[in-house]
Scaffold this motif. Structure first.
Motif, PDB file in Angstrom:
ATOM      1  N   VAL A  83      37.759 -26.788  29.712  1.00  0.00           N
ATOM      2  CA  VAL A  83      36.886 -25.697  30.158  1.00  0.00           C
ATOM      3  C   VAL A  83      36.306 -26.050  31.523  1.00  0.00           C
ATOM      4  CG1 VAL A  83      36.268 -24.826  27.865  1.00  0.00           C
ATOM      5  CG2 VAL A  83      34.914 -26.659  28.891  1.00  0.00           C
ATOM      6  N   ASP A  84      35.819 -25.037  32.214  1.00  0.00           N
ATOM      7  CA  ASP A  84      35.314 -25.159  33.577  1.00  0.00           C
ATOM      8  C   ASP A  84      33.792 -25.164  33.559  1.00  0.00           C
ATOM      9  OD1 ASP A  84      34.769 -24.997  36.263  1.00  0.00           O
ATOM     10  OD2 ASP A  84      35.898 -23.148  36.620  1.00  0.00           O
ATOM     11  N   SER A  85      33.163 -26.149  34.196  1.00  0.00           N
ATOM     12  CA  SER A  85      31.695 -26.233  34.205  1.00  0.00           C
ATOM     13  C   SER A  85      31.045 -25.194  35.113  1.00  0.00           C
ATOM     14  CB  SER A  85      31.246 -27.628  34.661  1.00  0.00           C
ATOM     15  OG  SER A  85      31.343 -27.762  36.073  1.00  0.00           O
ATOM     16  N   ASP A  86      31.833 -24.554  35.984  1.00  0.00           N
ATOM     17  CA  ASP A  86      31.267 -23.563  36.897  1.00  0.00           C
ATOM     18  C   ASP A  86      31.111 -22.190  36.251  1.00  0.00           C
ATOM     19  OD1 ASP A  86      30.876 -25.248  38.991  1.00  0.00           O
ATOM     20  OD2 ASP A  86      32.723 -24.754  40.038  1.00  0.00           O
ATOM     21  N   ARG A  87      31.532 -22.048  35.004  1.00  0.00           N
ATOM     22  CA  ARG A  87      31.398 -20.787  34.282  1.00  0.00           C
ATOM     23  C   ARG A  87      30.683 -21.047  32.964  1.00  0.00           C
ATOM     24  NH1 ARG A  87      37.245 -18.746  33.499  1.00  0.00           N
ATOM     25  NH2 ARG A  87      36.149 -16.943  32.638  1.00  0.00           N
ATOM     26  N   GLU A  88      29.922 -20.056  32.506  1.00  0.00           N
ATOM     27  CA  GLU A  88      29.213 -20.213  31.250  1.00  0.00           C
ATOM     28  C   GLU A  88      30.188 -20.516  30.119  1.00  0.00           C
ATOM     29  OE1 GLU A  88      25.766 -17.309  30.610  1.00  0.00           O
ATOM     30  OE2 GLU A  88      26.954 -16.290  32.167  1.00  0.00           O
ATOM     31  N   VAL A  89      29.788 -21.412  29.233  1.00  0.00           N
ATOM     32  CA  VAL A  89      30.642 -21.784  28.104  1.00  0.00           C
ATOM     33  C   VAL A  89      29.765 -22.161  26.918  1.00  0.00           C
ATOM     34  CG1 VAL A  89      30.805 -24.207  28.825  1.00  0.00           C
ATOM     35  CG2 VAL A  89      32.593 -23.232  27.383  1.00  0.00           C
ATOM     36  N   THR A  90      30.280 -21.895  25.726  1.00  0.00           N
ATOM     37  CA  THR A  90      29.619 -22.297  24.489  1.00  0.00           C
ATOM     38  C   THR A  90      30.602 -23.134  23.674  1.00  0.00           C
ATOM     39  OG1 THR A  90      28.178 -20.365  24.405  1.00  0.00           O
ATOM     40  CG2 THR A  90      28.585 -21.505  22.329  1.00  0.00           C
ATOM     41  N   LEU A  91      30.130 -24.281  23.181  1.00  0.00           N
ATOM     42  CA  LEU A  91      30.934 -25.173  22.357  1.00  0.00           C
ATOM     43  C   LEU A  91      30.316 -25.212  20.961  1.00  0.00           C
ATOM     44  CD1 LEU A  91      31.315 -28.134  24.892  1.00  0.00           C
ATOM     45  CD2 LEU A  91      32.851 -26.194  24.579  1.00  0.00           C
ATOM     46  N   LEU A  92      31.071 -24.766  19.969  1.00  0.00           N
ATOM     47  CA  LEU A  92      30.592 -24.721  18.587  1.00  0.00           C
ATOM     48  C   LEU A  92      31.247 -25.874  17.822  1.00  0.00           C
ATOM     49  CD1 LEU A  92      31.079 -20.867  18.119  1.00  0.00           C
ATOM     50  CD2 LEU A  92      28.939 -22.037  18.635  1.00  0.00           C
ATOM     51  N   HIS A  93      30.476 -26.906  17.493  1.00  0.00           N
ATOM     52  CA  HIS A  93      30.992 -28.083  16.800  1.00  0.00           C
ATOM     53  C   HIS A  93      30.698 -27.958  15.307  1.00  0.00           C
ATOM     54  CE1 HIS A  93      31.765 -30.207  20.580  1.00  0.00           C
ATOM     55  NE2 HIS A  93      30.558 -29.856  20.981  1.00  0.00           N
ATOM     56  N   ASP A  94      31.746 -27.957  14.468  1.00  0.00           N
ATOM     57  CA  ASP A  94      31.517 -27.818  13.026  1.00  0.00           C
ATOM     58  C   ASP A  94      32.626 -28.509  12.244  1.00  0.00           C
ATOM     59  OD1 ASP A  94      33.695 -26.132  13.321  1.00  0.00           O
ATOM     60  OD2 ASP A  94      32.630 -24.286  12.811  1.00  0.00           O
ATOM     61  N   ARG A  95      32.594 -28.293  10.920  1.00  0.00           N
ATOM     62  CA  ARG A  95      33.569 -28.827   9.964  1.00  0.00           C
ATOM     63  C   ARG A  95      33.497 -30.346   9.833  1.00  0.00           C
ATOM     64  NH1 ARG A  95      39.071 -25.092  10.210  1.00  0.00           N
ATOM     65  NH2 ARG A  95      38.010 -23.131   9.749  1.00  0.00           N
ATOM     66  N   GLY A  96      32.336 -30.808   9.459  1.00  0.00           N
ATOM     67  CA  GLY A  96      32.212 -32.238   9.173  1.00  0.00           C
ATOM     68  C   GLY A  96      30.777 -32.700   9.264  1.00  0.00           C
ATOM     69  N   PRO A  97      30.412 -33.664   8.456  1.00  0.00           N
ATOM     70  CA  PRO A  97      29.050 -34.193   8.554  1.00  0.00           C
ATOM     71  C   PRO A  97      28.831 -34.932   9.875  1.00  0.00           C
ATOM     72  CG  PRO A  97      30.363 -35.506   7.033  1.00  0.00           C
ATOM     73  CD  PRO A  97      31.185 -34.301   7.381  1.00  0.00           C
ATOM     74  N   MET A  98      29.872 -35.640  10.339  1.00  0.00           N
ATOM     75  CA  MET A  98      29.796 -36.318  11.629  1.00  0.00           C
ATOM     76  C   MET A  98      31.067 -35.994  12.413  1.00  0.00           C
ATOM     77  SD  MET A  98      26.898 -37.735  11.920  1.00  0.00           S
ATOM     78  CE  MET A  98      27.072 -38.832  13.316  1.00  0.00           C
ATOM     79  N   LEU A  99      30.892 -35.486  13.603  1.00  0.00           N
ATOM     80  CA  LEU A  99      32.004 -35.051  14.450  1.00  0.00           C
ATOM     81  C   LEU A  99      32.140 -36.016  15.627  1.00  0.00           C
ATOM     82  CD1 LEU A  99      31.007 -31.296  14.491  1.00  0.00           C
ATOM     83  CD2 LEU A  99      32.296 -32.525  12.754  1.00  0.00           C
ATOM     84  N   GLU A 100      33.318 -35.985  16.271  1.00  0.00           N
ATOM     85  CA  GLU A 100      33.549 -36.916  17.373  1.00  0.00           C
ATOM     86  C   GLU A 100      34.490 -36.311  18.404  1.00  0.00           C
ATOM     87  OE1 GLU A 100      34.881 -41.604  18.074  1.00  0.00           O
ATOM     88  OE2 GLU A 100      34.918 -40.714  16.059  1.00  0.00           O
ATOM     89  N   VAL A 101      34.203 -36.567  19.672  1.00  0.00           N
ATOM     90  CA  VAL A 101      35.054 -36.093  20.751  1.00  0.00           C
ATOM     91  C   VAL A 101      35.047 -37.124  21.878  1.00  0.00           C
ATOM     92  CG1 VAL A 101      33.187 -34.834  21.926  1.00  0.00           C
ATOM     93  CG2 VAL A 101      35.559 -34.126  22.281  1.00  0.00           C
ATOM     94  N   ALA A 102      36.194 -37.282  22.523  1.00  0.00           N
ATOM     95  CA  ALA A 102      36.284 -38.029  23.777  1.00  0.00           C
ATOM     96  C   ALA A 102      36.448 -36.982  24.872  1.00  0.00           C
ATOM     97  CB  ALA A 102      37.452 -38.999  23.758  1.00  0.00           C
ATOM     98  N   SER A 103      35.412 -36.795  25.668  1.00  0.00           N
ATOM     99  CA  SER A 103      35.423 -35.748  26.687  1.00  0.00           C
ATOM    100  C   SER A 103      35.586 -36.386  28.060  1.00  0.00           C
ATOM    101  CB  SER A 103      34.121 -34.940  26.627  1.00  0.00           C
ATOM    102  OG  SER A 103      34.142 -33.891  27.574  1.00  0.00           O
ATOM    103  N   PHE A 104      36.666 -36.021  28.742  1.00  0.00           N
ATOM    104  CA  PHE A 104      36.917 -36.555  30.082  1.00  0.00           C
ATOM    105  C   PHE A 104      36.201 -35.673  31.098  1.00  0.00           C
ATOM    106  CE2 PHE A 104      40.339 -37.943  27.388  1.00  0.00           C
ATOM    107  CZ  PHE A 104      40.520 -39.271  27.753  1.00  0.00           C
TER     108      PHE A 104
END
Length: 324
Positions: free
Chosen positions: A116-137
């Motif tokens: 996704v592009d940081s110069d435009r509005e964005v919503t990130l919905l994190h679900d499906r798990g008690p603890m979630l994980e992401v590696a974001s570059f």
């Protein structure tokens, strides 16, 4: 709060070091430090166990985040308060993330990569798990946009779906995430560049028609640019800003179009002016016009500079050229 580029290469924030009722606030500050201005929302105001780990890779970074279910917004206010722009290239490690940007919605499950592009509005919905994980570059905008056609129309996308390079994107992201701290920093930067090359290839492949359209647009713009330059060729103070403003493009794109043609703005203008002056010096109808007058007509304000550049281009002085 902006990303702090002067911080150490490896930084960890853990909400376990704060009281339960302060954990979400601490998390919010941590992701703003790691990513840029963001506005997270949580369904709970009590305990929020989370960990944010940031690893610098040249001008980019890997941000590893472990957290409970919640929502993150990049709002207009967040964008306005930011002095940088980037792309978030997210490699999902646990749970699900739905990325909503404009009219695009992209869902990421474990092992998938989206952007996704940081110069435009964005919503990130994190679900499906008690603890979630992401590696974001964290990818500086220019690092990716310079790999794409000038008129590329960006949208949120799951690049791991690409039938040709999607598996390479996933494996490169996995290797870089796993080895960023073990390998030498210069090696991690090289691998990061490989990842960006693969992502750019995937994005460019989205539509060959779009790529062809971009090339056609560049050709048409280059033609308009040359026309604008020729119309103003005799103006002594002609600048990149003048012609960029005349055809409605950025100064950077003017330079890029001339580079695409194998020259520079200043060299192109100088050569055209010298060609014009040489034609006038050979014109019998202008035999009585002074050499200095011809030079000034073609935008030169310094006669000695004109004579020097003329000799460099044609191998003789202006008066000798006229005598021929």
């Amino acid at each position: 709060m902006e990303q702090v580029t002067s911080r150490p290469r490896h930084v960890i924030w853990n909400t376990a070091v704060t009281p339960p009722d302060e954990q979400f606030s601490y998390y919010r500050e941590a992701i703003c430090q790691a990513f840029m201005n963001l506005t997270p929302e949580s369904a709970t105001t009590s305990r929020f166990p989370a960990k944010v780990e940031a690893i610098k890779i040249g001008t980019g970074a890997i941000n590893r985040v472990v957290f409970p279910e919640h929502t993150v917004h990049r709002s207009r206010a967040d964008i306005a308060a930011s002095t940088e722009s980037c792309f978030y290239l997210n490699f999902k490690l646990a749970g699900r993330c739905r990325m909503l940007q404009g009219d695009s919605e992209v869902s990421l499950s474990r092992g998938q990569v989206g952007i996704v592009d940081s110069d435009r509005e964005v919503t990130l919905l994190h679900d499906r798990g008690p603890m979630l994980e992401v590696a974001s570059f964290w990818v500086p905008s220019r690092a990716l946009r310079d790999r794409l056609p000038p008129s590329f129309d960006f949208r949120a996308e799951r690049v791991s779906d690409d039938p040709h390079v999607g598996h390479l994107i996933v494996e490169t992201a996995r290797s870089l995430n796993a080895g960023a701290l073990r390998m030498a920093e210069e090696d991690s930067i090289r691998l990061f560049d490989v990842l960006l090359d693969l992502v750019a290839l995937s994005l460019s492949r989205r539509s060959r028609a779009q790529t062809a359209e971009a090339a056609g647009f560049a050709d048409a713009t280059a033609l308009a640019l040359r026309r604008a330059v020729h119309e103003r060729m005799r103006e002594p103070g002609l600048t990149v800003a003048n012609v960029a403003r005349a055809i409605g493009i950025s100064e950077r794109y003017v330079h890029k179009l001339f580079e695409r043609a194998g020259t520079t703005f200043s060299d192109y203008v100088m050569d055209r002016r010298l060609d014009g002056a040489a034609r006038d010096l050979s014109d019998p109808a202008k035999v009585d016009q002074a050499i200095g007058s011809i030079a000034f007509d073609w935008g030169f304000s310094d006669l000695s500079h004109f004579a020097r550049r003329f000799k460099q281009r044609f191998g003789c002085r202006p008066r000798d050229w006229r005598a021929r």
